[in-house]
Design an enzyme around this catalytic site. Sequence first.
Site, short mmCIF file in Angstrom:
data_model
loop_
_atom_site.label_atom_id
_atom_site.label_comp_id
_atom_site.label_asym_id
_atom_site.label_seq_id
_atom_site.Cartn_x
_atom_site.Cartn_y
_atom_site.Cartn_z
N SER A 192 0.76 -1.22 0.09
CA SER A 192 0.05 0.00 0.05
C SER A 192 0.85 1.23 -0.05
O SER A 192 0.25 2.45 -0.32
CB SER A 192 -0.98 0.04 1.21
OG SER A 192 -0.03 -0.14 2.54
N HIS A 220 -5.22 -4.40 -1.62
CA HIS A 220 -4.74 -3.53 -2.64
C HIS A 220 -4.77 -4.32 -4.19
O HIS A 220 -4.32 -3.47 -5.19
CB HIS A 220 -3.58 -2.57 -2.40
CG HIS A 220 -3.87 -1.78 -1.49
ND1 HIS A 220 -4.27 -0.40 -1.41
CD2 HIS A 220 -3.51 -2.02 0.05
CE1 HIS A 220 -4.31 0.00 -0.07
NE2 HIS A 220 -3.90 -0.82 0.77
N LYS A 251 -12.03 -0.99 -0.38
CA LYS A 251 -11.38 -0.53 -1.38
C LYS A 251 -11.84 -0.40 -2.72
O LYS A 251 -12.69 0.32 -3.16
CB LYS A 251 -9.81 -0.75 -1.10
CG LYS A 251 -9.21 -0.50 0.10
CD LYS A 251 -7.74 -0.83 0.18
CE LYS A 251 -7.19 -0.39 1.55
NZ LYS A 251 -7.84 -0.80 2.69
#
Length: 403
Positions: A192, A220, A251
Amino acid sequence: MNATEAWARLEPKLAYFRDRVRSLEYEPVRKNSFVAYTVERDSAYADQDGQRLLMMSGYSYLGLAGDERVVAAAKAALDLYGTGNHGVRALAGSTPLHEDLEAEVARFAGRERALVFGSGYAANVGTVGALVGPGDTVFIDKYDHASIVDGCKLSGATVTRFRHNDPGHLERRLAAAPDTGVRLVIVDSVYSMDGDIAPLVDLRKVCDAHNALLMVDEAHALGVIGATGKGIEEHFDYEVKVDVKLGTLSKAIPSMGGWVAGSADLIHHLKYAARPFLFSAALGPAQAAAALEALRILQREPQRVEFVQREAERFRGLLHAAGMSTVDSETAVVPIIAGSDTAAYDYATTCRKNGVIGLPVVTPAVPNDLARLRIAITAAHTTADIDFAADAFITSARECRII
């Protein structure tokens, strides 16, 4: 000891963050932490204190946070189930919606079963604690997320770190450690802070040679890497498979929660042994429904993934042409190195004056002199947005003497 003396002993801890934040945010214009943004549902822009700015540090990678279909699914769940559940999942908190979401996650991840937690943090802490304990050994990448690190510390297992994305160093660590108990290697798919990808194939070979399981956090990676956004296994053309796969629903999937996918036996074990799952209230119905709908949209609309990958590469190219550093980024996460913590705050403040929000990440989250703006390219951005942002970041960097 009276209360006054007790509080006096706590004061040094309270003072640390108070003084630390004050040293960076010494005037209102420099405030970057805990800022309230009013985001626009149909664009990548946000309002901050009456100023319309292009948000370049948000994590809705697929641009689905304001999607009408996702919002409608959440509203329908509210109408059917209300605002909350009746307890923990093991007792009265489970609904058909949770089961549908877990089945969809399992299909997407290519696993037999999946389990949904209240957050990605809880998923990491709970899974690690359920798999290892005293007498076991965990090997973690130096840059692994804090939730992985915390889960390892809380588990009571022996924790050994290896150099970032260095399978050779991992192999030496494994060879030097006692070959007893459970041996678990944990990495992020996409890191990240730097936006680079774990060398999965080599890590798998090392794990197999040293009797170690491999756990990968796809927080991610989901919706970001792989031809259709299915993460690191797809990115490496399914050459190898991981043992424990987990991620987040906050996310690319614009909701809340975390997930773990694996064999039926693994998931059954986690249901009863992962304490953050067993002792936390069930994920709210609106969040579960939003996550389910977003996951289905991702599978129907892979062009969102293609856009993010293409535009992230183009964005990095524009910055590199201007002489700017993005470290080892190869994904939608693009760090722009500023230098010192103060320099990162100076840079973020100047970027806002030039129309973009790029949020600073400073020590101890990143090494000394590598403070940065952490940028995220999303499907909510347009190509024109990317051009505007690149120009603003380059112009601001020149004004701050970063280039």
